[in-house]
Design a protein around this motif. Structure first.
Motif, PDB file in Angstrom:
ATOM      1  N   ASP A   1       0.825  -1.207   0.000  1.00 55.82           N
ATOM      2  CA  ASP A   1       0.000   0.000   0.000  1.00 55.82           C
ATOM      3  C   ASP A   1       0.859   1.257   0.000  1.00 55.82           C
ATOM      4  OD1 ASP A   1      -2.281  -1.539   0.042  1.00 55.82           O
ATOM      5  OD2 ASP A   1      -2.431  -1.531   2.238  1.00 55.82           O
ATOM      6  N   SER A   2       1.983   1.216   0.740  1.00 56.42           N
ATOM      7  CA  SER A   2       2.873   2.367   0.738  1.00 56.42           C
ATOM      8  C   SER A   2       3.452   2.612  -0.654  1.00 56.42           C
ATOM      9  CB  SER A   2       4.004   2.140   1.749  1.00 56.42           C
ATOM     10  OG  SER A   2       4.918   3.211   1.710  1.00 56.42           O
ATOM     11  N   TRP A   3       3.798   1.544  -1.349  1.00 52.95           N
ATOM     12  CA  TRP A   3       4.318   1.694  -2.709  1.00 52.95           C
ATOM     13  C   TRP A   3       3.254   2.238  -3.649  1.00 52.95           C
ATOM     14  CZ3 TRP A   3       2.944  -0.861  -7.282  1.00 52.95           C
ATOM     15  CH2 TRP A   3       3.799  -0.635  -8.358  1.00 52.95           C
ATOM     16  N   ARG A   4       2.027   1.795  -3.467  1.00 50.79           N
ATOM     17  CA  ARG A   4       0.935   2.303  -4.301  1.00 50.79           C
ATOM     18  C   ARG A   4       0.711   3.785  -4.054  1.00 50.79           C
ATOM     19  NH1 ARG A   4      -4.120  -1.228  -3.109  1.00 50.79           N
ATOM     20  NH2 ARG A   4      -5.053   0.473  -4.327  1.00 50.79           N
ATOM     21  N   GLN A   5       0.777   4.205  -2.805  1.00 51.59           N
ATOM     22  CA  GLN A   5       0.597   5.624  -2.497  1.00 51.59           C
ATOM     23  C   GLN A   5       1.696   6.473  -3.120  1.00 51.59           C
ATOM     24  OE1 GLN A   5       0.201   6.223   1.709  1.00 51.59           O
ATOM     25  NE2 GLN A   5      -1.264   4.540   1.937  1.00 51.59           N
TER      26      GLN A   5
END
Length: 697
Positions: A95-99
């Motif tokens: 999720d952090s990478w997606r953000q």
């Protein structure tokens, strides 16, 4: 106390007035669900405990979660932002990478948009034009900028695939000599013999003859060169494919721009009340910095409101007409339509006679020969100047709305200009092909009239070149000799005649028509004059500054404005009509008329299109089988069925969207009527509560 005013319950007042039904209401207000007593019920409800990962998942649902775009007070936005900063989100690595990815893409998109905006042509000038003269005049300059970019990109396309390879490979390639045609048909000597008087070079530049005739400017200079070294490059095949792709590229660009204009027209059209609300609440640009930009934006909004009010007044007048008045009005419009067609028909006949006479008198030297060369252009320009002026006066008699007046005048003028160009091409076709009679004595030997046209493709390109150049010279001459003197006379002399004449208005319809006509000429002549898109690019750049000077120094704001959203879409539709005419000319030239034997890259083919089947012999067997499969029924019929299914899907989708838009507009109208009804109830309640106080005093 008995003297005290008896205060009525508001709900009782509401119930007492239930019998008064507001016109057009489909549902009584008291039957609706009672509103909530929460004071901030209109504010979006945020989930204060949500994590960024959850917000990203909610973003995918289409709901606006961006705090800046949320309709909240600034204090509440600041509080939400502070609470968000205090939270420590627990997110996974994915999720952090997606953000981070979404944030980087959004930042890259914004930076690219700002970069493109910086290097866009004439942004400040267009903003100034829109603020001082309204969106209708601005739409003309936006179309002009679009055509400048389109022509320049088209020139780059032609230069990369045709002009530069022809220059590079002209000395190293193998030029095939046509030995299959009759010897008389292969005679073509465009270069002048002996000494040439200096002023003849000036005449050659104006007419496209002499040293310009046998240059990269025209079709006849390109050879049928085929380079076979480490790679194979076929100049004739590249010439043909580039011309076809050029038309497809222009069609795609215009269609994409039409889609954008159509979405804007659908969003802003329809209910006048909804349009008022959208202008008042959403049209202001909070990025305006400085007094100048602010005043320009205020003027632009003023023009939009003025257009809506004028059209609403005309609609009310049209709705109040009696049956006899409507019959008289429609009869008058039909009569004026026949008068307009008569004027246009007379112009067509004059163009036909002028072209026929010009071609018969071709070949003469000196100034008289130049006049004969430009005779069709002179007659076309004169007809395009006089007949639209008369049609504009006829449109005023017909009493259309401002936007419809522009569209009707533009339709008549477009019909005049495009068909006048068609009359010119038809006259050339009659003389090139001997009216389509191949058995005629003049066309029996070479399949075209070789005595008049040794290289008929170059002659057609010269006619389009002269039309383009003459149109530019006329615009410059009108600016210097007509518009500036008129402004000086009106400003410095004060009498009834100058007051009656006044400063000129910027006629959007006639100017847009000039752009459509010029672009149609370029599309028609691009196959025979490959550098014509570059010439038209320079012409449009010069035209932009000439029209800008005219607009700010010689013109006054129009007394009658019109809606720019509908007109922008209609301008592109008219431009597409011009492209259709040019496409017909190109297809017929490729498939039917025999190429010239003495010039051009297709000199040894029976038609320009014949090079495509002939090029199959150089391909491998696998490529041949693949191409034949694409052209077979086994591939084309399923492809056609698939296109039909996709088209039906998009038509159904557009119908659903149209119904949704209609329902939303009806709901907006109903909400507006409800608010008006509530305002009346409040006024009546206030009046009943205040009357006893005045009587007691």
């Amino acid at each position: 106390m008995d003297s005290d005013p008896q205060i009525q319950d508001p709900r009782r007042v509401y119930d007492d007035n239930e019998g008064h039904v507001y016109p057009g209401d489909q549902q009584s207000l008291r039957l609706r669900r009672a509103p909530s007593r929460v004071s901030n019920q209109n504010y979006p409800q945020f989930n204060w405990s949500s994590t960024p990962a959850e917000e990203d998942e909610e973003d995918t649902s289409g709901l606006p979660q961006d705090l800046r775009s949320s309709p909240l007070p600034m204090a509440l936005k600041r509080a939400v932002w502070q609470v968000k900063q205090m939270q420590i989100p627990v997110v996974s690595r994915r999720d952090s990478w997606r953000q981070k990815k979404a944030k980087c893409l959004r930042k890259l998109k914004n930076n690219a948009r700002e970069f493109i905006y910086i290097f866009a042509l004439w942004n400040k000038s267009l903003q100034k034009i829109g603020g001082n003269f309204g969106g209708g005049v601005q739409s003309y300059f936006l179309l002009l900028r679009f055509l400048v970019v389109l022509n320049f990109v088209s020139f780059l396309l032609i230069a990369v695939f045709v002009i530069i390879p022809s220059i590079v490979f002209r000395s190293v390639g193998d030029s095939l000599v046509n030995m299959t045609g009759p010897e008389e048909c292969m005679q073509y000597e465009p270069n002048p013999q002996g000494l040439v008087v200096f002023y003849n070079y000036f005449l050659d530049v104006l007419s496209g003859t002499g040293f310009l005739e046998y240059s990269y400017l025209f079709y006849g200079y390109y050879n049928n060169t085929m380079v076979d070294s480490s790679f194979s490059y076929n100049i004739p095949l590249a010439y043909l494919f580039t011309a076809i792709f050029y038309f497809f590229f222009c069609f795609i660009c215009i269609t994409a721009r039409m889609g954008t204009a159509a979405r804007v027209a659908v969003a802003t059209g329809g209910s006048t009340v909804g349009n008022y609300s959208m202008i008042v609440f959403t049209s202001w640009d909070y990025g305006c910095l400085g007094d100048r930009a602010t005043k320009l934006k205020q003027k632009n909004i003023h023009y939009q409101l003025q257009v809506d009010l004028e059209e609403e007044i005309i609609k009310k007048k049209a709705a109040s007409l009696t049956l006899s008045q409507k019959i008289v009005l429609y009869s008058l419009r039909v009569l004026m339509g026949f008068v307009s067609l008569g004027l246009i028909g007379a112009a067509f006949y004059g163009i036909f006679l002028a072209t026929d006479y010009s071609q018969d008198q071709s070949g003469k030297d000196g100034i008289l020969g130049l006049v004969f060369e430009y005779l069709p252009s002179i007659v076309i320009t004169a007809g395009n100047f006089v007949v639209p002026l008369m049609c504009d006066q006829i449109a005023l008699i017909e009493r259309y709305s401002p936007s419809n007046t522009v569209i009707v005048a533009l339709l008549r003028a477009v019909f005049l200009r495009l068909v006048s160009l068609g009359v010119l091409l038809f006259t050339l076709w009659r003389q090139i092909t001997c009216e389509g009679k191949k058995s005629d004595v003049a066309c029996a030997l070479c399949h075209y009239n070789h005595e008049l046209y040794q290289c008929w493709e170059t002659r057609v390109g010269q006619e389009m070149y002269k039309l383009t150049l003459f149109d530019l010279l006329i615009n410059i001459a009108v600016l210097i000799l007509v518009e500036f003197p008129r402004r000086m006379v009106v400003d410095n002399w004060s009498n009834k005649l100058t007051q009656w004449v006044g400063r000129q208005e910027f006629e959007v319809s006639s100017n847009v028509l000039g752009l459509v006509y010029s672009q149609t000429v370029v599309w028609t002549g691009a196959l025979f004059c490959p550098l014509l898109p570059l010439i038209n690019t320079l012409k449009f750049v010069i035209l932009f500054y000439c029209k800008r000077i005219t607009l700010f120094y010689n013109c006054r704001p129009a007394l009658k404005t019109f809606r720019s959203t509908t007109s922008t879409f209609f301008f592109l539709v008219v431009l597409l009509f011009g492209g259709g005419l040019a496409t017909v000319v190109m297809v017929y030239s490729l498939a039917e008329i025999h190429p010239s034997f003495g010039c051009g890259p297709f000199r040894f083919f029976p038609s320009m299109w014949s090079i495509i089947p002939a090029s199959f012999s150089d391909l491998s067997d696998t490529t041949k089988e693949f191409l034949f499969f694409i052209g077979s029924q086994a591939f084309s019929i399923p492809l056609f069925v698939l296109f039909c299914v996709v088209m039906c899907y998009f038509v159904a989708l557009a119908s659903v969207y149209g119904k949704s838009v209609a329902l939303l507009r009806a709901q907006l109208k109903l909400e507006g009527r409800d608010k008006q009804f509530l305002v009346k109830q409040i006024e009546e309640l206030s009046r009943k509560l205040q009357i006893p106080n005045h009587t007691a005093g």
